[in-house]
Motif scaffolding. Structure first.
Motif, PDB file in Angstrom:
ATOM      1  N   ASN A 735       4.053   8.303  -5.886  1.00 61.55           N
ATOM      2  CA  ASN A 735       3.862   7.224  -5.138  1.00 61.55           C
ATOM      3  C   ASN A 735       4.889   6.122  -5.199  1.00 61.55           C
ATOM      4  N   LEU A 736       5.317   5.577  -4.258  1.00 62.61           N
ATOM      5  CA  LEU A 736       6.420   4.510  -4.332  1.00 62.61           C
ATOM      6  C   LEU A 736       6.061   3.353  -3.378  1.00 62.61           C
ATOM      7  N   ASP A 737       6.044   2.214  -3.674  1.00 61.49           N
ATOM      8  CA  ASP A 737       5.438   1.212  -2.801  1.00 61.49           C
ATOM      9  C   ASP A 737       6.079  -0.040  -2.962  1.00 61.49           C
ATOM     10  N   ASN A 761       7.854   2.385   4.232  1.00 59.03           N
ATOM     11  CA  ASN A 761       6.922   3.682   4.931  1.00 59.03           C
ATOM     12  C   ASN A 761       6.767   4.727   4.072  1.00 59.03           C
ATOM     13  N   HIS A 762       6.972   4.586   2.761  1.00 62.47           N
ATOM     14  CA  HIS A 762       6.857   5.921   1.777  1.00 62.47           C
ATOM     15  C   HIS A 762       5.639   6.640   2.186  1.00 62.47           C
ATOM     16  N   LEU A 763       5.560   8.079   2.233  1.00 62.52           N
ATOM     17  CA  LEU A 763       4.450   8.660   2.446  1.00 62.52           C
ATOM     18  C   LEU A 763       3.558   8.824   1.134  1.00 62.52           C
ATOM     19  N   ASN A 764       2.541   7.846   0.654  1.00 59.34           N
ATOM     20  CA  ASN A 764       1.982   7.470  -0.418  1.00 59.34           C
ATOM     21  C   ASN A 764       0.484   8.247  -0.309  1.00 59.34           C
ATOM     22  N   THR A 774      -5.908  11.326   0.567  1.00 57.53           N
ATOM     23  CA  THR A 774      -5.885  10.582   1.506  1.00 57.53           C
ATOM     24  C   THR A 774      -4.557   9.894   1.608  1.00 57.53           C
ATOM     25  N   PRO A 775      -3.830  10.127   2.721  1.00 53.39           N
ATOM     26  CA  PRO A 775      -2.536   9.122   2.844  1.00 53.39           C
ATOM     27  C   PRO A 775      -2.699   7.607   2.828  1.00 53.39           C
ATOM     28  N   SER A 776      -2.020   6.828   2.275  1.00 55.24           N
ATOM     29  CA  SER A 776      -2.173   5.461   2.020  1.00 55.24           C
ATOM     30  C   SER A 776      -1.504   4.962   3.350  1.00 55.24           C
TER      31      SER A 776
END
Length: 789
Positions: A735-737, A761-764, A774-776
């Protein structure tokens, strides 16, 4: 452990050097009166500054007060809000991460889940099975903590998504803490401190709106009634969709009034009520699949499937109504002894229905062979057969209605006294709690149809929802229990605790104690086809004893060094409200409880006139007879596995320069399953435990006294990939936000701000389970207009 220590000596040495340099610099810049250090024990044993009252708010001049210098981002002097833990973060011999109020405001935090994203080692999980867990389900250091959520030191038994509208701060007390909290707390405990009346009038309101049709309003009123009485009211309304997820929405509202009597007096009584209602769609995420020839499985979204895909149905729902009534009483007998009594009742109601998406071997082969149109997802039982055909062989989530209630009373005494030349702080008391739960299972008469893996359609029409008793053939077999329509149970705990901190000198102390618990639980299953599956009743009583000991060195009031050994116990039957089968027959019935032990060494510093706080700790956490979630059913089951997580945790927070604040954390974890009856699991990483994890946030207020003032800030949260099962054959990517904020104050009362989340808009992936994630939310922006008088 020796290898880990060698890898971590350098950071600890740097921290020690930083303390030495900064302490010298601080001494050069303060006057002689300020430079005088106060021994740690004097913080709690001096005439002019009395023992602080945990979790209570008092005004200057009150009988009980604690003057804290520093900045809100330096949480070393943060009160933990528990009478059983009367000292601040700096003087508590355990790793404690605090999410302060100012950080939550800058980030516009809207839920407990969002607040905990600032804490390394905390991840979200989801459950399923016939009971269908959802709501806040957290893991701490990779270990289940869904039963370890507290509010003002009392357990919150509800299964719901907790909003932040009534929260002051959130603390995560890491490591086994059964001597304080009772059964559970293998990875740690989460304690929320709620807003409480003060003698300062305050009127505040906020309105937010933005991406995903987000609309939110909050109200916060604090009114002084007389010199010792005040009233406080918090309210919230929230309606939003989830950016990057189709069909997912949440509508909730809440209100929390409270009144305090005797502020500044010997006796103080705070009465609180909280109600929160929510109507939402549960998101069970996307399947995790293994591509033919791949070394490990990943979420299907890693192979080109849209993150927006929702595999549930229009029949899914999550409706909750939660109420808690709390009375917190404090009586200061004299300068040395204070009594506390905290009482809470809770009532929780829930209607739940969800769909579990499964992409089996045929689905996977079709997709990767280029036949995407034939890649179909089962949203329920085997071959998409709903809850009828194949019932008892595959645990599909069944709809249910749940009613729970709980009551807990914790009475304690904190005494500061001397025996000869020794100084003591003694904490003793008892804890009584009971929680009861009743569930009624429903079934569908029609099977849930397949969903297209590429283009799922949730509109499946009316599936004819009926009670389980009227359709016993649609009930699932709970394995050794049978296909039953109704269940009820309770847990009753009696706990006694005693621990004493003894100062041998002004700077060296030893803290030790224990807690004894008698846990009694009952579970009954009835209804369905009783001729095939007779009603069953289970009962268990267990007594547990959890000691702990800490050696603490406080050379002065700015630094603490400690070694802690602590233990915890989690018996079967703990998950009364958030597990569909708290007691199981056969190998899992009345099994030996899960045991955990913590070994931790650490250092804490509050420097630069308390403007900055730093912590560093090395820990080893050993867990025996681990409780695991079955990968198919989602049921919590005991095992003979032994697991270990050890590592390094660092944190820093405070104000660097006037107007410039910062908070940063880092965690390095080395986990493995040290022994298991399943050979493939031995030596593998503990599921859900990342190897590295870090958070960072900073903000700067520019031209604060000018009409053109502004505040700009931003940060990042990062979590390395995590394994989703014990065999380490499937995993969730890293994860990277990146987030940011900019705000402007029109005057001392009005402010406007804009927050951006997941700017790349990273797919976390937020919620994790062994066969789905569950995608964030995707990139989103949220504007806010706030008023404070």
């Amino acid at each position: 452990m020796s290898d880990l220590i060698r890898r971590c000596v350098a950071p600890l040495s740097v921290a020690g050097t930083l303390f030495a340099l900064s302490h010298a610099n601080a001494s050069d810049t303060i006057g002689a009166a300020e430079r005088e250090d106060v021994p740690a024990d004097k913080l709690y044993d001096r005439k002019n500054q009395k023992t602080p009252t945990p979790g209570r708010n008092f005004e200057s001049g009150d009988v009980e007060n604690l003057t804290v210098k520093g900045h809100g981002f330096n949480t070393m002097h943060q009160n933990l809000g528990l009478s059983r833990m009367p000292q601040d973060v700096l003087h508590t011999a355990q790793t404690i991460d605090v999410v302060p109020q100012e950080l939550m405001r800058q980030q516009n935090v809207k839920s407990l889940d969002e607040a905990l994203r600032n804490v390394p080692g905390v991840t979200s999980s989801i459950g399923e099975g016939a009971g269908g867990m959802n709501g806040d389900q957290f893991l701490i250091r990779g270990f289940q903590a869904q039963n370890d959520i507290y509010e003002d030191g009392l357990r919150d038994f509800g299964v719901y998504s907790r909003d932040s509208f009534n929260l002051e701060t959130v603390s995560v007390i890491k490591g086994p803490s059964s001597e304080v909290f009772g059964n559970g707390t293998t990875g740690g405990a989460i304690n929320m401190i709620t807003k409480s009346p003060t003698l300062a009038n305050r009127y505040a309101a906020e309105f937010s709106g933005g991406s995903g049709s987000y609309y939110r309003g909050t109200l916060d009123v604090n009114q002084k009634i007389n010199d010792s009485t005040a009233f406080q009211l918090s309210g919230m309304g929230d309606e939003h969709n989830v950016v990057g997820r189709d069909y997912i929405y949440s509508h909730r509202w809440g209100v929390a009034p409270s009144i305090a009597f005797g502020l500044g007096k010997r006796a103080t009584l705070v009465l609180q009520y909280m109600h929160q209602s929510e109507n939402s769609i549960p998101d069970f995420g996307v399947p995790v699949v293994t591509k033919p020839g791949a070394a490990y499985g990943q979420p299907i979204t890693a192979y080109g499937i849209r993150r927006t895909n929702f595999y549930g149905t229009s029949n899914d729902q999550n409706a909750t109504n939660d109420n808690m009534e709390t009375a917190r009483f404090t009586y200061k007998l004299n300068d040395h002894i204070t009594f506390y009594d905290d009482l809470r009742g809770g009532q929780y109601y829930r209607t739940f229905a969800a769909s579990k998406a499964t992409c089996d071997t045929t689905c996977v082969d079709n997709y990767f062979d280029g036949n995407a149109a034939s890649a179909l997802v089962a949203r329920s039982g085997p071959n998409g057969a709903g809850n009828g055909a194949g019932a008892g062989t595959y645990m599909a989530p069944l709809p249910y209605q749940q009613q729970s209630w709980s009551v807990q009373n914790v009475a304690s005494m904190v005494a500061n006294f001397r025996t000869g030349f020794l100084k003591h702080q003694l904490v003793a008391g008892f804890d009584l709690e009971r929680v009861s739960d009743r569930r009624e299972q429903s079934t569908y008469l029609k099977a849930k149809p397949y969903a297209s893996l590429v283009n799922p359609n949730p509109y499946v029409g009316n599936l004819d929802l009926v009670s389980g008793d009227s359709n016993p053939g649609g009930l699932v077999n709970l394995g050794g229990i049978g296909a039953k329509a109704n269940s009820n149970g309770y847990g009753f705990d009696t706990g006694l605790f005693l621990f004493d901190q003894i100062w041998f000198t002004d700077w060296l102390s030893l803290k030790g104690g224990f807690r004894w618990d008698r846990w009694q639980t009952t579970y009954n299953v009835t209804g369905g086809d009783v001729s095939k599956y007779p009603d069953k009743h289970f009962h268990d009583v267990s007594g547990v004893f959890n000691p702990n000991v800490s050696l603490i060195a406080t050379p002065d009031s700015h630094q603490t060094y400690y070694f802690t050994w602590a233990s915890s116990t989690t018996p079967m039957g703990m998950y009364v409200t958030n597990g569909s089968v708290p007691i199981r027959p056969g190998t899992n019935s009345f099994a030996s409880p899960e045991k955990a032990q913590l070994y931790e060494v650490g250092a804490k510093y509050s420097l630069f006139h308390d403007r900055m706080g730093f912590t560093a700790s090395l820990f080893r956490l050993d867990k025996g007879n681990a409780l695991n979630a079955d990968p198919v059913t989602g049921q919590i089951e005991s095992s003979s596995d032994r697991q270990r997580n050890q590592g390094l945790e660092l944190s820093a927070g405070g104000v660097i320069l006037p107007g410039w604040n910062v908070t940063a954390t880092y965690a390095l974890y080395d986990s493995d399953t040290t022994s298991s009856a399943t050979a493939a699991n031995r030596g593998k990483n503990v599921q859900y435990v990342p190897h590295n994890q870090a958070t960072f946030w900073t903000a700067y207020n520019a031209f604060s006294n000018k009409p053109y003032n502004f505040m700009v800030g931003g940060g990042v949260t990062w979590r390395q990939h995590v394994w989703l099962n014990a065999a380490n054959t499937v995993r969730a990517p890293a994860n990277l936000d990146f987030s940011a904020v900019i705000s402007h104050r029109f005057n001392e009362h009005w402010k406007i701000s804009m927050n951006g989340y997941n700017l790349a808009n990273h797919l976390n992936y937020q919620s994790l389970f062994s066969n789905r994630v569950t995608p964030s939310a995707g990139r989103m922006f949220l504007g806010e207009l706030s008023m404070v008088y």
